[in-house]
Structure formats: C-alpha cells, structure tokens
Design a protein around this motif. Structure first.
Motif, PDB file in Angstrom:
ATOM      1  N   UNK A 398       0.840  -1.207   0.000  1.00 12.60           N
ATOM      2  CA  UNK A 398       0.000   0.000   0.000  1.00 12.60           C
ATOM      3  C   UNK A 398       0.875   1.257   0.000  1.00 12.60           C
ATOM      4  N   UNK A 399       0.727   2.089  -1.038  1.00 13.07           N
ATOM      5  CA  UNK A 399       1.529   3.315  -1.136  1.00 13.07           C
ATOM      6  C   UNK A 399       0.688   4.582  -1.029  1.00 13.07           C
ATOM      7  N   UNK A 400      -0.607   4.433  -1.251  1.00 16.44           N
ATOM      8  CA  UNK A 400      -1.528   5.565  -1.174  1.00 16.44           C
ATOM      9  C   UNK A 400      -2.762   5.087  -0.413  1.00 16.44           C
ATOM     10  N   UNK A 401      -3.308   5.942   0.453  1.00 18.55           N
ATOM     11  CA  UNK A 401      -4.491   5.560   1.222  1.00 18.55           C
ATOM     12  C   UNK A 401      -5.663   6.458   0.841  1.00 18.55           C
ATOM     13  N   UNK A 413      -7.520  10.616  17.872  1.00 20.31           N
ATOM     14  CA  UNK A 413      -6.735   9.460  17.454  1.00 20.31           C
ATOM     15  C   UNK A 413      -6.457   9.543  15.954  1.00 20.31           C
ATOM     16  N   UNK A 414      -7.500   9.880  15.186  1.00 20.25           N
ATOM     17  CA  UNK A 414      -7.330   9.998  13.729  1.00 20.25           C
ATOM     18  C   UNK A 414      -6.214  10.989  13.407  1.00 20.25           C
ATOM     19  N   UNK A 415      -6.256  12.138  14.067  1.00 20.16           N
ATOM     20  CA  UNK A 415      -5.266  13.174  13.774  1.00 20.16           C
ATOM     21  C   UNK A 415      -3.856  12.653  14.027  1.00 20.16           C
ATOM     22  N   UNK A 416      -3.667  11.982  15.169  1.00 21.72           N
ATOM     23  CA  UNK A 416      -2.328  11.478  15.510  1.00 21.72           C
ATOM     24  C   UNK A 416      -1.848  10.434  14.509  1.00 21.72           C
ATOM     25  N   UNK A 417      -2.722   9.453  14.240  1.00 26.88           N
ATOM     26  CA  UNK A 417      -2.304   8.346  13.364  1.00 26.88           C
ATOM     27  C   UNK A 417      -2.129   8.834  11.924  1.00 26.88           C
ATOM     28  N   UNK A 418      -3.093   9.625  11.442  1.00 30.14           N
ATOM     29  CA  UNK A 418      -3.034  10.083  10.049  1.00 30.14           C
ATOM     30  C   UNK A 418      -1.789  10.925   9.819  1.00 30.14           C
ATOM     31  N   UNK A 419      -1.469  11.778  10.771  1.00 29.82           N
ATOM     32  CA  UNK A 419      -0.298  12.637  10.631  1.00 29.82           C
ATOM     33  C   UNK A 419       0.966  11.791  10.482  1.00 29.82           C
ATOM     34  N   UNK A 420       1.037  10.731  11.284  1.00 25.26           N
ATOM     35  CA  UNK A 420       2.206   9.855  11.223  1.00 25.26           C
ATOM     36  C   UNK A 420       2.260   9.131   9.873  1.00 25.26           C
ATOM     37  N   UNK A 421       1.123   8.542   9.468  1.00 18.43           N
ATOM     38  CA  UNK A 421       1.093   7.750   8.232  1.00 18.43           C
ATOM     39  C   UNK A 421       1.341   8.648   7.014  1.00 18.43           C
ATOM     40  N   UNK A 422       0.740   9.855   7.036  1.00 15.37           N
ATOM     41  CA  UNK A 422       0.818  10.745   5.864  1.00 15.37           C
ATOM     42  C   UNK A 422       2.244  11.184   5.585  1.00 15.37           C
ATOM     43  N   UNK A 423       3.154  11.041   6.572  1.00 18.74           N
ATOM     44  CA  UNK A 423       4.536  11.409   6.329  1.00 18.74           C
ATOM     45  C   UNK A 423       5.162  10.523   5.254  1.00 18.74           C
ATOM     46  N   UNK A 424       4.708   9.277   5.170  1.00 20.01           N
ATOM     47  CA  UNK A 424       5.311   8.373   4.184  1.00 20.01           C
ATOM     48  C   UNK A 424       4.332   7.945   3.092  1.00 20.01           C
ATOM     49  N   UNK A 425       3.033   7.971   3.374  1.00 18.84           N
ATOM     50  CA  UNK A 425       2.051   7.535   2.378  1.00 18.84           C
ATOM     51  C   UNK A 425       0.946   8.582   2.279  1.00 18.84           C
ATOM     52  N   UNK A 426       0.752   9.170   1.097  1.00 13.45           N
ATOM     53  CA  UNK A 426      -0.300  10.196   0.978  1.00 13.45           C
ATOM     54  C   UNK A 426      -1.671   9.625   1.330  1.00 13.45           C
ATOM     55  N   UNK A 477      -7.498  12.558  -8.123  1.00 15.57           N
ATOM     56  CA  UNK A 477      -6.354  12.707  -7.227  1.00 15.57           C
ATOM     57  C   UNK A 477      -5.712  11.352  -6.945  1.00 15.57           C
ATOM     58  N   UNK A 478      -6.547  10.324  -6.824  1.00 13.91           N
ATOM     59  CA  UNK A 478      -6.009   8.991  -6.554  1.00 13.91           C
ATOM     60  C   UNK A 478      -5.191   8.496  -7.741  1.00 13.91           C
ATOM     61  N   UNK A 479      -5.718   8.685  -8.952  1.00 11.13           N
ATOM     62  CA  UNK A 479      -4.985   8.253 -10.142  1.00 11.13           C
ATOM     63  C   UNK A 479      -3.627   8.940 -10.193  1.00 11.13           C
ATOM     64  N   UNK A 480      -3.599  10.214  -9.866  1.00 14.44           N
ATOM     65  CA  UNK A 480      -2.342  10.962  -9.929  1.00 14.44           C
ATOM     66  C   UNK A 480      -1.345  10.457  -8.889  1.00 14.44           C
ATOM     67  N   UNK A 481      -1.805  10.296  -7.639  1.00 12.07           N
ATOM     68  CA  UNK A 481      -0.890   9.880  -6.572  1.00 12.07           C
ATOM     69  C   UNK A 481      -0.446   8.437  -6.738  1.00 12.07           C
ATOM     70  N   UNK A 482      -1.321   7.604  -7.273  1.00  6.72           N
ATOM     71  CA  UNK A 482      -0.987   6.184  -7.407  1.00  6.72           C
ATOM     72  C   UNK A 482       0.055   5.973  -8.490  1.00  6.72           C
ATOM     73  N   UNK A 483       0.089   6.875  -9.492  1.00  9.63           N
ATOM     74  CA  UNK A 483       0.942   6.621 -10.632  1.00  9.63           C
ATOM     75  C   UNK A 483       2.142   7.529 -10.777  1.00  9.63           C
TER      76      UNK A 483
END
Lengths: 640, 640
Positions: A398-401, A413-426, A477-483
């Motif tokens: 998984x490279x994009x969520x 909780x969402x804010x904490x986890x999403x912030x961490x994950x978004x650093x490496x995966x959009x 946006x997903x098509x762009x980030x995925x490719x």
C-alpha cells in the motif's frame, strides 16, 4: 487501542487490543464478580501470588472485597475478561497524601507476556488522573523483571529506589510525550497484528453462502472463487449443499481446518448465533456483511452492542456490520458481493459506504487505478479507518491511502495516526455529510453523526490529509498519486496545441494554488527551433495547431528538464494535422525516455473516443479535461 | 448595430448594418471629399434634390463647403460610403438657441429605403447630444412620407406641426426607452439579415482549397463535401486543379454562379487580395480562417484593420479572421477544418477559441449534445457573439445558446441583447481568463483584453446568463438544457439504491443552491409498498441495494408526480441484484411513460462500461457522477 464507545458502554469500560492482536474487554469489578475473582486468585501460581502480595496470603474474600465496586476516588480497579473468565486484575488505593496512590497488578499465568498489565496500567492511570491523583507508587519484587519492564516502558516519568529485594517505582501520571509515543507504538503493533487475518487469511469461511445466485452470500462466495483466492474458502449453510462446486458445511466447527476469517452473510437476527458459533470454533476475525444493526434504530443498536460484546469476550475483531466486505490484492481475496473484481495496485481504500466502494471499483479500472486492498467498514462497530491506517502504515503493498468517511469515531486518534502515516504515504479523504441535507441523509445510512465542517477541515489540514469534495476529484487525485511522484513544488508548465485549452488550464491552475512559472531562458531557447515562429514559448506553451506527435515528443523532455518546473500538464485537441492516438503515444514515449523522470506528468487529450489507450497504459496520468488535471495537481501539491 | 471600434478607427466613424443586412461605414466628410460630395448631389434625382433643399438650388461647392470638416459643436455631418462613393449625407447646424440644432438628410436615390437615414439620424443624435444639443428640428415636405417615417420611428419623443405643405418635426434627443427599443429592433432585424448567408448559403466558395490532404483549405473543402452540404461548394486555388473530385476555379469571379459565402484559407498576407477578389465578385459574407492578424502584434493588427475596412467598403460582413470556420446543421454545412462532423441538434455555439470549439465537438456526441450551428468567431474583427445572439434569437433551429468568451467587445450591448434572448432561450457562457495567468495567456491568443471578473459576473447575472467555470460543467449544463424542460423551482428529489451516493448527491445539491424538499405524505404512502421496510422514503429516497429495475420503474413516476418536486436525480450503482443496463433502461422507460413529463430527470448510473446506451438515447440526461448532476441542475435552476 483504548477505544471506548460511550454510546453503548458505561464509563470505565475499555476494549483494548493486546500485543498478539487479540482483544480484551477491561471493566470495573462488581459485587457479582466476587466468586470469579476468588477463582482467579486461586488459579494463580505460587510465583504469581507471591509477586502480587509479596508473600503467601490466605486466598479468601478478604483479598477480593477491597477491589469490588470501586469509587474511583479512594479506590480504582479493573478486571480483564476472557469470555466470562477473569484473567487479570489491577487496582489503586489513594494514600494519606491524596496526590499519591498505591498500585498493584496480577495476571493469570497463561495470559502473561501479552501486554495486559500495560493496558491495565494505561486505563487505571487515566482514571486516577481524572480523580486528581498525580503519582502511582508500586512496590515490586526486584526479581519481577516483567513487571518492572511494564512500568519502565509505559512512557511515564518514572523513578526507582531498590532496597532489600524490593523496588519502589514512582510514576508521574501527567501524560508526557513519551507516554503518548509509547502508547501509540503499542497500539500500532497490536492493531496491525489484530488485522492480519483480514488481509492475509489462509482460510476463509463464508457463513450464509447460498447455492442460489443473486443472493449476497451466494455471490460473495462465488466472487472469492472467481478471484482465484490463494487460500482455501469454505461455504457454510444450513443444508451443507455444495456451492459453486465446493463442498459446504453446516457449521464452521465442522470445517476440518482452522479458519482465519469468517464472513457472515446471514440475515441480521441470525448473525449473533452465527458469530458465536464461529468464535467458539476459534475464529478471531469476523466480517459481518448483514444489515439490520445500528443503522436501523434502537433495536438494531442493541443488536450491534450484543454482537460487539460477544466478539470482545472472545478477544476477536469485527469488521462491519452492514458492509460490502473486504478484498485484498496479494492473496487475491475478493470477499465482497459487488459485481467487480479488484484491479490490483498500490492503493488502500477504506469506505464507510458500500455504495461508494462499489462506485469506486466500477470506475477504478477505467481510471487506471489499482488497489492493494478495499475494506468496507460499514457501521464500524469495531474496526475503523483509524485501525486500517495503522495496518497500511506497514503494508508494503500500500503506497496511497483513500478514505471515504461519513463520521469520525475518535478524531484525536485519527489526527495522531493520520499525521504519522501521511509522512510516508499520501492520504486522500472524502468526508460526506458536509451540508445539512447530506448530514441528515448520512445519519439514517450508517448510523453516523457528522461533525462540524470547519473542525473536519482543520483536522484534515493538521494531519496532512488531502481532502477532496467529489467522487470525480477523488478518482482524479487517486490516479495521480498512485501513478506519479509527488511534485516538489507548485510550479507547473502547461504544454498545448491549442491556446484556448491553455487559457482554461492556466485559469484552473491558478485557482488550484499552482503557479505557471516563467521558463528558464535556456528552455525557451531550446524550444524555439522546435516550434513555428508564431508559437508562444511563454508558459502556457502554445505550440499551435500545427504541432504533430513529433513536436510533442521533442518539446516535452525540454520542458521537463527545466529546473524551475515541478510538474507538467500536456494538453491536446485533435486539429487537422495530428490524431489523438498518435499524439498520446508520443507524450507517453517522451516521458519514458526522460531517464528517471521524477516530476509528475499529467495529460488531457480531448477525443471523441475517450482517453487514448496508449496514455491509459503509460506512466502519464490522463484526465478528461484540462481543469480536472489542474485541480488534481493542485490538491497533490498541497504536500509539496 | 452602431459598433465603433475605438482601437482602430477615429471618433465619429461607425459601421452600421442596414435593413437588408448589408453594412455601411459612416464617417465625417473631409475637405478631400468635396468632389465626391458634389457628384453625390449632382446624381440626386430632381425629387430627392427638392426634398432636401425645398427647391432647386444650383449644385456647386456652396452646397458642399458647409458640411466639410465638421467641428461637432456648431456643425455636425456624416457621409455614408459605398466603396469609395458617397451615397448619403446628413448634417446639423446649431441655432441661435444653443439647445436646438437644425437637421437635414439626403440619400442617393438607388440607396433609399434601406434604413440609411435612420442610421445617420441615430449617429448624429449621439454626437449632438454630447455637444449639449437637446433638440433637433427638421423642416420636411409633407409629401416626403419616407422622411417623416424616419423621424416618427426613430424612437425619440417627437412633435409635428404642419403648415403650407411643410411639416416641422422636433425631436427630443434625451434617449428614451422607446428610442433604445426602436434602435435595438432595427439592429436586430438588420444583423439577423446580414448573417443569413453564413447560416443558410446556397453556394460556398472555399478559397485556398488545396488538392493536398492535411492542409487547412484541403481538409475544410473535403469536410464540406463529407458533410453532404445541401448547397453547392466550389474550390478556388491557383492551379484550378480539381479538389476531391470537384471542379476548381482560379478566382471566385470565374465561378459561373453567384457565391453567398466565401471561406478564405490562404496564408495571412494573401488574405486581403483574396477577400478583395471575392468582394468584387459580389460576395457579401466572408469567413477568414487564416491566422496572422491582430493575434500576432502590431503588423497583424494593421492587416486586420485594412481587411475590415475593405469588407466595410463593400457593405459586407466578416467572420474571423483566425478562426475554425462555421458549421450549420440544417443546410448540412461543415465549413470547419476540424476532424469531427457536427452532431445535429438544438444548440447554437459561439466560440472565441477554435480549440474550445474542437474540444466541444469532440465531446458533444458522447454527451448526447446536438448543435444547430457552430461558429468560431476567432479575432471577431466584425461578427461577434452579440451578432450571433441576434441571429439565434429568431432561429427556430436554436433553442439553447452556448458562448465561449475570452473578451467582451461591447459589454453594454451584450447585456441588453443577452437579457432579451435569455427570456426565451437559455444562454450558457464560459468566460476564460478569469485569473491573472489565464488573462495573460488569453491576450496572446485571440488578441483579447479580459475584463474584471466581478464585472463579468455582474454582467452575466444581470443578463440572466448561466455562467459555468469548466469545460466539464459546460458540457453538463448544455446536455441538461438541450434535452430537458427547465425546472420550475429548486426542489429536487434524489432516488438511489445506495445511501452513500444519496449523501454525496444531497451535499452537492445543497452546495448548488437546490433543496431536498420533504415528499408529500401521499408520495411516501405510495412509495412504501414498493420498497422494503428498511428503505428510507425521506428525501434522498434510499431504496436499498435490493432495488431492481422494476423498483426504479415503479417508484420513479410516483416521485415525479409529487407536486412539491421540481426535478429528479436518479442514482444507481450496480450491486448484486441488478445490472446497470437494465436499471438504466427502466429509468428511461419510466420517464417516457409519465405523460407529458414537464420536470427534468437527471441520472447518474455508475458503471465500469460508461453511460448505459439506453440512457444516452433517452430523454433522461445522464451524468458521470451524482455531484455533476447536482451542479448542472443547480446552474439551470438559477433560471427557475
């Protein structure tokens, strides 16, 4: 995980995920638990009993009474339940200095080393802190290294004093950043482990798999087969008639192998019994497709609470109810009842609405989007998008969520986890119910309470989540980030054979927060010999209607090489001299030849025949219109 | 028409369209015109001379000198030119009472009854009013009924006093609403007449029609043939070699029949000569495809001014230059060089950008949009979208007007004409160059100066023009207006088989200014037996995933019959039980059966295979996404 669902549970009840991925319900011990707690103490080994009481006490009601019915001011206590059995107990007693409480733990021998004491400590600390207690003090036998490690690793500021085989540990309950990080790390490992059977099951039972076509269970089971599942799938139905050529069973317990994941498709009122049977048979991951729960009112909410309590009592996890199912690319598992197969790829999708999931799957293929996994979370009684983020964070596939949300269970909780994950995966998110009409509709759909829009925007922004407004934008946006690689900045070059399209695109770029930076002088010099004199080498670069496929193929690398350019949008509308297919192929070729092109290239080739096939197959992301390309790039550049 | 192009013409020069559709340049008489004016007087019949001078004066320079080089304060005068010949003269002289001026007219006998005197009066009145003159007084022979009619019909407040064969007419120059309406009516009739040869030519010459494929002239001529033009088309090129099997000519004059419309495709510098030749051969409608005019700088602007002056001198009209051409459905004329045929229909399209036109033609077919006519106006040296609005106002084949604009020539005129036309025919407009980047790109494209955005918005709003922002929205709104009645109000019902889609659509409806009104109690009553108990009969109506084609076919007419509902959006995503094609067909059938359905029905059927064919063929307007349907309906409902 520390999830507490205030809507259905009293205070001080918490469902936690343990180190091995199983779950456990923690709750206060009540008078009626006396006998069970006594049994718990009696069953402790000598060693465990000594460690708890620093000697050999007589095990009778005198040990038990002080922990029953805690008032949370003078005394706090929690027990950990495995089914109806008590397997852990922890409590605190306030000392004469009211800022301090004494704390002690015991865990059934066969349940030790699973992180239960740590979870109990976290929950007790929360309760004590809200009663004004500032410090926990514990006397631990210096030989009890496991308990000392619990105190050391919990993340509180701790001091130790050792003397005569005893160690006094003092914990400052004021939550520190270390505490939060430690708690998050524990959560992360535990949640990811608990979800593994959903994403990588070797065996799947489909309960309610009907021989009849057109039924949900019947289609879902056939989808599993059609998808060429890498594991083994077993239909379960009342008659045990074979389904689609596969031997069926009347209960999960009858299946001769252990089942990792049970998908339950029976009617709502029959779900509890089916889940109970699967759990008793040892299944620890349950996905309930069936509707008729919190989304249908009070009776359904009660049914959902009972189902969740049952799942908890078995330390299991629950996906749904009222969902479409789960599909995962690597084991080729399509455990959904939708009509489409999962196009494999690098995008993890969580959808709070089955329909949105269906819509996304219908359009993903045409949009060139592939999915690593698709999870329909439905009423999200247990597994939420927060949990999925934790899983996808470590998932190499998984490279994009992509998240479709109708409500937030735990925004902090969402804010904490999403912030961490978004650093490496959009992370791309669409939140429905943003207007009054939408919110009203949402509440009768998946029992969701929508939050305030401004708060949602702030939350997404803070977490680095890219918010989109419509289904079309979500796909773009997903098509762009995925490719494509992320752009390093906001400077975009627009290359076109038609001035009018360039203007539209320039307008849309600026509206999307992008800039049409001037090209470098060398770039303009290099372009001029390729273009007619009347062409504009300013940005947007209008190559005029006489531009051929070759013009595109030669000009594109020149512009991409400009160091001031972070991304490119190539536009084309067929004039008399060149066809859409040949120009599209030239654009695709040009990008391939730019060695290690690390800038995103978007294209809108406007043709009556739709997106040319060569573009759809290329590393260029195609868009229907210049403006949709600009908008998608603008969203993505928010992360630049 | 009263168009004055300040950029290239001195003050007091006006190009006007006459009653028969020909054009005439009005300008002040200068010293060097003395001989020509003398000839003009000499050529007047006795009757005309008497009517002008109320007697038989000696025709010599004494009659001419007083009108030369007017100062516009004491004396104003205008002559009407036909090529280099003076064919009309009018002037005023200020009286002792400075609020009043005496006015008189003469028109060459063979140019009478074409409205020239009226146009002269309009222009003189404008000039006199700006000099502070409040009233014109004219002594007219009572037998000169033509002149009396000019004064009566001009729209000024007029008084008459008759005595001894003479009538004194006094006109209050303060412009009245009647004056404006009269002037507009004259404009309207005249402009519509002047454009008829573009829209309904019996004969077309293509100058620069090459035998070679891939050239603009070669492709354009072949497009005329391929389109099965109902008239006769003639290629003109230097060698007179036949083109695509049709006999060619070296000049327009050689063609043995009169030519209604000449399309000029020769290179920019050769255009003037080609146009001159066509005009000399009697052609009165010229379309110049060639580029190299105002869009390429000072030299090009000069070339364009000369071309326009030439066209004016022949009383003709000019489409372009720097345009894609014109295509008209009824005579099956495709005089464009684009690769697509015109899909016939009821939409008139004016595009200031050829590329936008091409893009629109590429996508129109797939979007179910048909065109009555497509006009690429390019640099709009003469024919503008204002003129086209005048033509389409009366054109029975045109029911919806689409304008793509990069600039406004005459915003006040646009506001007046658009407001009048929009009362009967919806106008959709897209204005490019709305941001700084876009405006910069536009100025180097069709030599357009973009106006302020706020002013443009106000202008559109005041005129009742529906503004769209993107190409996608343009196609969506056009498809809706071209195929459906206007909604009577803003109340929309949303019918879906998927709650999530309903929420998205509800959000988008509210954002677009629509309302999801509650259904009438009777409607809910009538719906309930058709749907499962768990379905929501509130708006959005969630029929649940079990809804079949039959459910749609039965529920749709019930909802449409609700008197509180002005429009409907039907949504569908294929679940397990029903396929996109069959549901789409059911939606289409249901709408057909609602006798005289006067409410717009929009549908978004989300399918991997694109829009189902049955929807595309039906009277339902299909959309890719729920949100795009909502947005298009919201735009259109602005007219409700």
């Amino acid at each position: 995980m520390g999830r507490t669902d205030e809507a259905i549970e009293p205070r001080h009840v918490a469902d936690v995920v343990l180190r091995d991925g199983s779950t456990m319900r923690l709750r206060p011990p009540l008078s009626e638990d006396e006998a069970d707690i006594l049994s718990f103490f009696r069953d402790l080994s000598d060693r465990s009993l000594t460690q708890r009481f620093h000697g050999h006490p007589t095990v009778d009601e005198r040990l038990v009474l002080p922990v029953l019915d805690p008032d949370w001011n003078e005394r706090g206590a929690l027990i950990g339940m495995h089914g109806s059995r008590v397997v852990a107990l922890a409590g605190y007693v306030r000392l004469r200095d009211p800022r301090i409480a004494d704390v002690a733990f015991a865990v059934a021998d066969e349940f030790q080393r699973r992180g239960i004491a740590t979870r109990l400590l976290e929950q007790l600390a929360l309760a004590a802190a809200s009663a004004g207690i500032e410090e926990f003090v514990a006397d631990v036998m210096t030989s009890n290294s496991a308990m000392l490690r619990v105190f050391a690793d919990a993340g509180f500021e701790a001091t130790r004093t050792s003397a005569a085989g005893e160690t006094e540990v003092r914990l400052r309950l004021a939550p520190t950043e270390t505490f939060q990080i430690s708690a998050d790390e524990r959560d992360h490992r535990a949640v990811a482990a608990s979800l593994r059977p959903f994403f990588a099951p070797a065996t799947v039972a489909v309960v309610g798999a009907s021989t009849r076509r057109g039924t949900i269970g019947g289609e879902l089971f056939r989808n599993v087969l059609r998808g060429d599942f890498a594991g083994a799938a077993f239909p379960v139905n009342r008659t045990a008639e074979p389904v689609a050529g596969v031997q069926a069973y009347t209960t999960v317990a009858d299946i001769p192998v252990a089942i990792d994941l049970a998908i339950i498709c029976v009617p709502g009122p029959a779900v509890f019994a089916a889940a109970d049977e699967a759990l008793e048979a040892g299944v620890r991951s349950i996905c309930v497709i069936s509707a008729g729960f919190a989304e249908v009112g009070a009776e359904g909410r009660e049914r959902q609470a009972q189902l969740l309590a049952l799942v908890r009592a078995h330390g299991a996890r629950l996906l749904g109810p009222n969902c479409l199912g789960i599909a995962v690319a690597r084991p080729r598992l399509n455990a959904t009842f939708g009509p489409r197969a999962l196009p494999p790829g690098n995008v993890g999708v969580s959808s709070q609405s089955g329909a949105l999931g269906l819509a996304l799957l219908e359009r993903a293929g045409a949009r060139g989007i592939g999915l690593s996994s698709f999870v329909s979370i439905g009423n999200k009684a247990d597994v939420s998008s927060n949990d999925l983020l934790e899983y996808w964070e470590d998932d190499p596939d998984t490279e994009v969520v992509v998240l479709y949300l109708e409500s937030f269970g735990n925004p902090r909780k969402f804010a904490r986890v999403a912030q961490r994950v978004a650093r490496t995966k959009p992370i791309i998110a669409m939140k429905a119910g943003r207007t009054a009409s939408g919110a009203r509709a949402a509440s009768s759909h998946t029992a969701a309470l929508a939050g305030s829009e401004a708060a949602v925007d702030a939350l997404f922004h803070q977490a680095g989540v890219l918010r989109v407004e419509t289904l079309g934008e979500l796909l773009d946006a997903t098509a762009l980030l995925a490719g494509q690689p992320l752009p390093r900045g906001r400077n975009v070059a627009v290359l076109t054979n038609a001035g009018g399209l360039g203007i539209l695109c320039a307008d849309a770029c600026e509206a999307a927060g992008l800039e049409l930076a001037p090209l470098a002088a060398e770039t303009e010099e290099a372009l001029r010999p390729l273009l007619p004199v009347e062409a504009s080498v300013a940005n947007p670069i209008d190559m005029l209607g006489s531009a051929t496929a070759e013009t595109y193929e030669r000009a594109l690398p020149v512009v991409l090489a400009d160091p001031g350019i972070d991304a490119m949008i190539a536009l084309f509308v067929p004039p008399v001299v060149a066809g859409a297919e040949e120009v599209a192929a030239a654009i695709a070729r040009a990008v391939e030849t730019v060695a290690a092109c690390d800038k995103p290239v978007l294209a809108s080739v406007i043709s009556a025949d739709g997106t040319p096939a060569s573009l759809a197959r290329s590393s260029v992301t195609p868009f229907s219109y210049p403006e949709s390309a600009a908008r998608a790039l603008g969203r993505v550049a928010q992360r630049a």
